[in-house]
Each structure stands twice: as C-alpha cells, then as structure tokens.
Design a protein around this motif. Sequence first.
Motif, mmCIF file in Angstrom:
data_model
loop_
_atom_site.group_PDB
_atom_site.id
_atom_site.type_symbol
_atom_site.label_atom_id
_atom_site.label_comp_id
_atom_site.label_asym_id
_atom_site.label_seq_id
_atom_site.Cartn_x
_atom_site.Cartn_y
_atom_site.Cartn_z
ATOM 1 N N GLY A 59 -16.857 -6.437 -12.328
ATOM 2 C CA GLY A 59 -17.284 -5.539 -13.625
ATOM 3 C C GLY A 59 -16.359 -5.986 -14.027
ATOM 4 O O GLY A 59 -16.043 -5.997 -15.750
ATOM 5 N N ASP B 157 -13.356 -5.373 -19.649
ATOM 6 C CA ASP B 157 -14.755 -5.206 -18.851
ATOM 7 C C ASP B 157 -15.704 -6.277 -19.281
ATOM 8 O O ASP B 157 -15.721 -6.198 -20.497
ATOM 9 N N ASP C 210 -19.410 -7.771 -19.911
ATOM 10 C CA ASP C 210 -20.584 -6.944 -20.920
ATOM 11 C C ASP C 210 -21.752 -8.151 -20.836
ATOM 12 O O ASP C 210 -21.380 -8.826 -20.138
ATOM 13 N N THR D 279 -21.294 -3.829 -16.387
ATOM 14 C CA THR D 279 -21.287 -2.195 -17.102
ATOM 15 C C THR D 279 -22.821 -2.342 -18.229
ATOM 16 O O THR D 279 -22.523 -3.620 -19.500
ATOM 17 N N ARG E 85 -24.063 3.475 -20.730
ATOM 18 C CA ARG E 85 -24.077 4.665 -20.684
ATOM 19 C C ARG E 85 -24.867 6.070 -20.851
ATOM 20 O O ARG E 85 -25.134 5.364 -21.689
ATOM 21 N N GLY F 89 -28.362 -4.190 -23.480
ATOM 22 C CA GLY F 89 -26.909 -2.276 -23.147
ATOM 23 C C GLY F 89 -27.543 -2.395 -24.636
ATOM 24 O O GLY F 89 -27.227 -0.948 -24.903
ATOM 25 N N PRO G 286 -18.395 -0.357 -8.525
ATOM 26 C CA PRO G 286 -17.238 1.184 -8.593
ATOM 27 C C PRO G 286 -17.930 2.105 -8.815
ATOM 28 O O PRO G 286 -18.914 2.533 -7.764
ATOM 29 N N LYS H 133 -20.993 8.715 -12.154
ATOM 30 C CA LYS H 133 -19.775 9.142 -12.037
ATOM 31 C C LYS H 133 -18.887 11.065 -12.067
ATOM 32 O O LYS H 133 -20.121 11.768 -12.346
ATOM 33 N N THR I 169 -23.024 8.842 -16.566
ATOM 34 C CA THR I 169 -23.509 7.868 -15.474
ATOM 35 C C THR I 169 -23.498 6.579 -15.875
ATOM 36 O O THR I 169 -23.428 6.415 -17.326
ATOM 37 N N GLU I 170 -23.427 4.967 -15.603
ATOM 38 C CA GLU I 170 -22.867 4.222 -15.871
ATOM 39 C C GLU I 170 -24.214 3.153 -15.226
ATOM 40 O O GLU I 170 -24.594 3.298 -13.524
ATOM 41 N N PHE J 160 -24.633 0.130 -14.045
ATOM 42 C CA PHE J 160 -24.306 -1.476 -13.883
ATOM 43 C C PHE J 160 -25.345 -2.874 -13.452
ATOM 44 O O PHE J 160 -26.394 -1.873 -12.534
#
Length: 452
Positions: A115, A151, A153, A184, A187, A223, A411, A437, A442-443, A445
């Motif tokens: 990630g 991170d 994307d 990710t 979220r 996203g 993750p 999480k 919430t993620e 992924f």
Amino acid sequence: MSRALLLASLLAAHAAGAASNAPPPAEQGAAVPRLARELTDDLRALSAEAPVAVHLSGGTPELRRAVGSVLAARLAAADLSPIVLEAPTPEAAEVAARAQGARTLARLTLDVEAGALRARGDLLGTWVNFWSGRSPTRPPRPAGALSASVDADPEALALASVGGPPAPSTRPSEARGMRLLGATLARLESPVAALAAGDLDGDGKDEIAALTEHEVSVFAADGRLLARRELETLAPASVTTREPFGALAVLSGPPRLAAWSTRHAHGEVLTLDTARGVLKPVGVLDAAPLGPGERGAFIPGQTAFQPELRLADGKPFTAPAPFTTASLVAPRMLFVHPDATGTLYARAGAAPLRLSSLGAGSALGDLDGDGEPELVTTSPLLRPSPDVLRIHALQGTDTTTHEPLWQGPLPTGRALVVVTADLDGDDRREVVVGLWKPDGTTELFLLRQGAP
C-alpha cells in the motif's frame, strides 16, 4: 492517448507549476507529487550540488516517467537544474551523468508494495578530480542514502500496474501467474456493511458503492466521493443485527443502486446524478438485493441471509444453508456460509461444489481478462492478524485446497466485505476490500494487477 500516458502527463503538468517548497493544496493528497517533495527535501538536506542527475529504475516505464517528470519539476523549482537520465543500469548512469556535466547523481529504485509508493537509492557526487587519471574518484560529499515512502493512491497504482493481461494458459489446468498491488481508495467514518460495483453513470467504467448502517456512498475509480445519501428517513427495523450488515447491488437497465441496511425496515432504490452529486430515491425495496436481479431475505437479528432466494428469471432457488455472502456472476453462484464453508454452482440446477476455508470477504471476478472468473477470499479466522487475501483458480474440486494464484497480507483491520470491479474498462477486474479498522472507521483498499 493511453490511460498511463494521460495519468503521467496530468501529474507532470500538475507539478510543473510548483514554484516553492510549500505544496499547493491540490498536491497534498497525490502520491507521486508527495514522493517527489520528500525526495527533493532529502536532496537539499544532503547538499546536492546542481546540476543534479536522476536515474530511476524499477516499476513500470509509466511510473518511472511520471515520477521523473514530477521530481524534475520539483528540483527545477529548487534551482537544482535536474537532468533525468536514461541508462540501462545504475552503474551506467554514473558515466552518463558525468558525460552530461552533472555534479550530483541520485539513483533511485521505485516500487509499490504494502500500500505504499517507495523510492530507495543513493546520492553521490560525480565531479572528477583532474589528478585522478584514468580511474575517476568520487568526492566525499555530497553522498548519502535516499529513502522515501508515501501512501499509494489509485493514480499511482494505475501507473504501477500498466501492461497487458498475462497470456492465457494453453492448458486449462496450468496456473496463471498473478501479482497484485494495493493502495487506499477511500475511507468511511463508520464500519462498512456491504459493497457493490457497477457502471452507475454510463461511462463504461464501474463505480464503487459502500453501505454503512445509515448511509450509502458512491466513489469514482480514483477514490473521489461522487455522492452520499443518508438513510435516516427510512423506518427502523423491529429487529436489528449486532454488527452492521446489509445488501447492496447495482441494477441494470437503467443503472440503479439497490441498498438495504438491517438497521432499517426496508431498502431503497437510488439513481446517481453525477452533475449534482446526489443519490436520488426512485423506489422502495421489499427484498434484499443479492445481485442485479436476484432477491433474498435477512434472518432477523443475524448477519446472514435465509437460504431461500429468487433468481433473476423469477425462479425460486434454495442454497444448502443460510449464507453471509453471495457472489453471483452469471451463470456461476457462490454462497459463503457462517461456518467458513462455501457452495459454488457452475449454474443454477448444477451439482454444487463444496468449498472450505472461505472468509466472509469473498467474491467471484475475472481478474486476468481471460473470460473465466477467479475466486477471491479472505481469511476464515475470526480475528486474523493480519488478514490475508487469496486468489484461487476455479477448478473441478475444492479450489481452496490447491496453491493459490496469489496471496498477500492486507493492512490492519477485519476484511469482511469484498467486491470486484472493472474500474478502467479494460475487462480485467480489480479487487476492493472493506477493512474494519480498530478505531471504528473503514478503509476501502484497492488491489489491481501489477506489471509482470
């Protein structure tokens, strides 16, 4: 223009306007510009002397071009006179840097893993003492190790996963290689109850829909939040589940989104208005949406569906037992039961195939574009640490007893919902995992096939 070149040119154009060390607001969330900013700060801290040559290896050509363009813009803004080198090896890059008059060389290897978008390498001086003779000697400074990580994307992931699908196997039983990269996607402020994917705006690419206890959100492939609707106006259910649970499906002709959370007495049918950024209600649900045309019913108070359901053609069908997850990719049907077993049907009416060791996060989807779906599943353990995603080829026996095509850790979080989606219209589906999480959020992924 290809998707990869378009992404690279947009990122390069975005960074070309950087005129100071302070990042513009639009740049703060993008992985490639953030990585370039970190590398520029490191080079300045090591007193890199202009002109600075940069050699990039690893990753895909598209990822290297994008990072090289954005990093060059950053270095130019810092008055470091960048030169992006093309050389077959890092060793050859040193010779090329001297030939082009660079005083410093940064040699970096790029990759996307766990990630994160990472760059690792070294910085060295290329100035040669006249008295060194035929054996050039490096100056003691500047010199140092370079390492930066941000991170990843969806844009960075797309650049890192460019490439045609693997060649189809010549023998049906031959395993097809697979490599997934993750980042990710988005979220949510509360635990996700269900995921769905489908083309809701008619552009030929899927959107991702996420259901929580009291709202529905729709995200684009990059996203971005396209629309969100609160479900608080719906009547509360007389019996609710202990954990968030529900059903979510994209309906066809015209595209609509069907959503039902067990916190409410019924569900809603919604349409996406992208121009206004809203989800508009157009109907009420009296049955749980298990697929585009399939309908079922919740078991009151339990995070499971009753075994009886109605297929898209209106015919009744009964699964062997209650199920927590249904993945219906015509003509195949997969049901995952609370005891971590599964039932796979090649088609309605065919003899069922029993599967073992399936997580609640399971789905069918054609990940490699060969026309045949793969099985995506998570760990069957209640609280795995970490959770693991596995990809299995569908075979005539319990596919989970065979070596997976790919597996890798996820993750931190509980992976209870999974969906596959075609986010870029290339007939290869990506995987989106909903991770609960520890902090109650919430993620989402995203995993997609990486370049070989």
